[in-house]
Design a protein around this motif. Sequence first.
Motif, PDB file in Angstrom:
ATOM      1  N   UNK A  29       0.683  -1.284   0.088  1.00 38.41           N
ATOM      2  CA  UNK A  29       0.234  -0.058  -0.074  1.00 38.41           C
ATOM      3  C   UNK A  29       0.950   1.208   0.014  1.00 38.41           C
ATOM      4  N   UNK A  30       1.938   1.215   0.455  1.00 39.51           N
ATOM      5  CA  UNK A  30       2.988   2.472   0.408  1.00 39.51           C
ATOM      6  C   UNK A  30       3.417   2.890  -0.958  1.00 39.51           C
ATOM      7  N   UNK A  31       3.233   1.958  -2.145  1.00 35.88           N
ATOM      8  CA  UNK A  31       3.335   2.368  -3.187  1.00 35.88           C
ATOM      9  C   UNK A  31       2.405   3.459  -3.877  1.00 35.88           C
ATOM     10  N   UNK A  32       3.027   4.172  -4.902  1.00 32.75           N
ATOM     11  CA  UNK A  32       2.320   4.972  -5.557  1.00 32.75           C
ATOM     12  C   UNK A  32       2.151   4.593  -7.226  1.00 32.75           C
ATOM     13  N   UNK A  33       1.119   4.817  -7.669  1.00 32.56           N
ATOM     14  CA  UNK A  33       0.971   4.154  -9.225  1.00 32.56           C
ATOM     15  C   UNK A  33       0.721   5.194 -10.161  1.00 32.56           C
ATOM     16  N   UNK A  34       1.220   5.459 -11.232  1.00 33.78           N
ATOM     17  CA  UNK A  34       1.285   6.525 -12.276  1.00 33.78           C
ATOM     18  C   UNK A  34       0.909   5.627 -13.536  1.00 33.78           C
ATOM     19  N   UNK A  35      -0.036   6.400 -14.498  1.00 33.43           N
ATOM     20  CA  UNK A  35      -0.559   5.347 -15.431  1.00 33.43           C
ATOM     21  C   UNK A  35      -0.500   6.351 -16.545  1.00 33.43           C
ATOM     22  N   UNK A  36      -0.540   6.026 -17.690  1.00 32.80           N
ATOM     23  CA  UNK A  36      -0.547   7.027 -19.114  1.00 32.80           C
ATOM     24  C   UNK A  36      -0.903   6.214 -20.107  1.00 32.80           C
ATOM     25  N   UNK A  37      -1.954   6.591 -21.273  1.00 33.84           N
ATOM     26  CA  UNK A  37      -2.388   6.017 -22.296  1.00 33.84           C
ATOM     27  C   UNK A  37      -1.734   6.707 -23.364  1.00 33.84           C
ATOM     28  N   UNK A  38      -0.656   7.388 -23.406  1.00 38.53           N
ATOM     29  CA  UNK A  38       0.233   7.969 -24.306  1.00 38.53           C
ATOM     30  C   UNK A  38       1.319   6.853 -24.643  1.00 38.53           C
ATOM     31  N   UNK A  39       1.029   6.394 -25.758  1.00 33.87           N
ATOM     32  CA  UNK A  39       1.839   5.061 -26.216  1.00 33.87           C
ATOM     33  C   UNK A  39       3.325   5.443 -26.389  1.00 33.87           C
ATOM     34  N   UNK A  40       3.322   6.736 -26.719  1.00 32.09           N
ATOM     35  CA  UNK A  40       4.834   7.228 -26.850  1.00 32.09           C
ATOM     36  C   UNK A  40       5.829   7.018 -25.523  1.00 32.09           C
ATOM     37  N   UNK A  41       5.012   6.785 -24.312  1.00 31.51           N
ATOM     38  CA  UNK A  41       5.780   6.676 -23.061  1.00 31.51           C
ATOM     39  C   UNK A  41       6.247   5.186 -22.854  1.00 31.51           C
ATOM     40  N   UNK A  42       5.607   4.361 -23.649  1.00 26.05           N
ATOM     41  CA  UNK A  42       5.870   3.120 -23.404  1.00 26.05           C
ATOM     42  C   UNK A  42       7.333   2.508 -23.196  1.00 26.05           C
ATOM     43  N   UNK A  43       7.781   3.220 -24.460  1.00 26.39           N
ATOM     44  CA  UNK A  43       9.421   3.222 -24.786  1.00 26.39           C
ATOM     45  C   UNK A  43      10.091   3.830 -23.452  1.00 26.39           C
ATOM     46  N   UNK A  44       9.697   5.002 -23.105  1.00 26.92           N
ATOM     47  CA  UNK A  44      10.543   5.735 -22.022  1.00 26.92           C
ATOM     48  C   UNK A  44      10.437   4.933 -20.689  1.00 26.92           C
ATOM     49  N   UNK A  45       9.192   4.293 -20.700  1.00 25.74           N
ATOM     50  CA  UNK A  45       9.231   3.440 -19.220  1.00 25.74           C
ATOM     51  C   UNK A  45       9.982   2.203 -19.534  1.00 25.74           C
ATOM     52  N   UNK A  46      10.124   1.560 -20.614  1.00 22.67           N
ATOM     53  CA  UNK A  46      11.085   0.375 -20.824  1.00 22.67           C
ATOM     54  C   UNK A  46      12.517   0.914 -20.822  1.00 22.67           C
ATOM     55  N   UNK A  47      12.888   2.112 -21.321  1.00 21.95           N
ATOM     56  CA  UNK A  47      14.354   2.411 -21.095  1.00 21.95           C
ATOM     57  C   UNK A  47      14.678   2.670 -19.541  1.00 21.95           C
ATOM     58  N   UNK A  48      13.721   2.690 -18.615  1.00 23.86           N
ATOM     59  CA  UNK A  48      14.243   2.980 -17.266  1.00 23.86           C
ATOM     60  C   UNK A  48      14.577   1.721 -16.617  1.00 23.86           C
ATOM     61  N   UNK A  49      13.942   0.669 -17.363  1.00 24.91           N
ATOM     62  CA  UNK A  49      14.784  -0.977 -16.590  1.00 24.91           C
ATOM     63  C   UNK A  49      16.035  -1.090 -16.753  1.00 24.91           C
ATOM     64  N   UNK A  50      16.834  -0.224 -17.483  1.00 24.60           N
ATOM     65  CA  UNK A  50      18.348  -0.437 -17.715  1.00 24.60           C
ATOM     66  C   UNK A  50      19.085   0.203 -16.624  1.00 24.60           C
ATOM     67  N   UNK A  51      18.297   1.004 -15.806  1.00 27.04           N
ATOM     68  CA  UNK A  51      18.746   1.637 -14.723  1.00 27.04           C
ATOM     69  C   UNK A  51      19.064   0.734 -13.396  1.00 27.04           C
ATOM     70  N   UNK A  52      19.978   1.143 -12.522  1.00 23.27           N
ATOM     71  CA  UNK A  52      20.123   0.650 -11.161  1.00 23.27           C
ATOM     72  C   UNK A  52      19.362   1.588 -10.406  1.00 23.27           C
ATOM     73  N   UNK A  53      18.676   1.164  -9.467  1.00 23.85           N
ATOM     74  CA  UNK A  53      17.795   1.945  -8.475  1.00 23.85           C
ATOM     75  C   UNK A  53      18.457   2.902  -7.642  1.00 23.85           C
ATOM     76  N   UNK A  54      19.944   2.463  -7.513  1.00 24.63           N
ATOM     77  CA  UNK A  54      20.584   3.326  -6.563  1.00 24.63           C
ATOM     78  C   UNK A  54      21.367   4.473  -7.338  1.00 24.63           C
ATOM     79  N   UNK A  55      21.288   4.552  -8.557  1.00 26.81           N
ATOM     80  CA  UNK A  55      21.859   5.514  -9.409  1.00 26.81           C
ATOM     81  C   UNK A  55      20.837   6.791  -9.319  1.00 26.81           C
ATOM     82  N   UNK A  56      21.472   8.170  -8.902  1.00 26.76           N
ATOM     83  CA  UNK A  56      20.715   9.346  -8.874  1.00 26.76           C
ATOM     84  C   UNK A  56      20.266   9.554 -10.227  1.00 26.76           C
TER      85      UNK A  56
END
Length: 213
Positions: free
Chosen positions: A143-170
């Motif tokens: 329950x402490x999670x926050x959820x953000x959504x978008x029906x902008x298809x262009x952001x699907x690639x942006x979301x995927x690109x984030x997967x390559x990051x390490x979460x400890x990286x600023x």
Amino acid sequence: MKKLVVIAGLCTLTALAGCQKDTANRDVYEESGNTINVNNKRHELYREGAAKDVRNVSTSYGFVRHQKSPLMNDNTANDTYSALDREQVANVISKLSVNIPHVSDVATLVTDQEVLVAYDTNSKDRKMTADQVKRTAMSVVPRFYHVYVSDNKALMQDVENLASFDSTNRKARDSVNQVIKQMKKSPQGYRMNDSEDENGLTPDDSNRTMTNR
């Protein structure tokens, strides 16, 4: 005396048979499809020893993308979890979300505190669909999670690109915040309740978020 010996022997055999039956029952129970499936699913989505701090199960973000299957009911998932394997949780959210009417393609990223869901839809009621996608994600994560959504298809690639990051990286945090900013230009559905906004943030959460960003 012979009768007593026979009776004693029968009792012993009966007891042994009972033990074997109990053992067999335990074996059947432990090896049954339902039991093993549940345990396996838990091990897929839970990391051993992670329950103490579900915010830091790993340093990697979890990303999964799903497209609606042409087969009816081919994208089902019915598990809920607390200590997270982020990629597996992203998998569950994406699978569930493509079963929502008018949603055909879903990209989900799970960080240590947010879920980002970008999706393709032909829905005429964007706010309603956004609310369904958001609440689907909310039903899976703590329950402490926050959820953000978008029906902008262009952001699907942006979301995927984030997967390559390490979460400890600023840089990862800055990049996630930038994508969230873009996602919030799309409908986020309805408020969760009187004390939480559309993304599940309380006033205290919002103050901390503004300070961190």
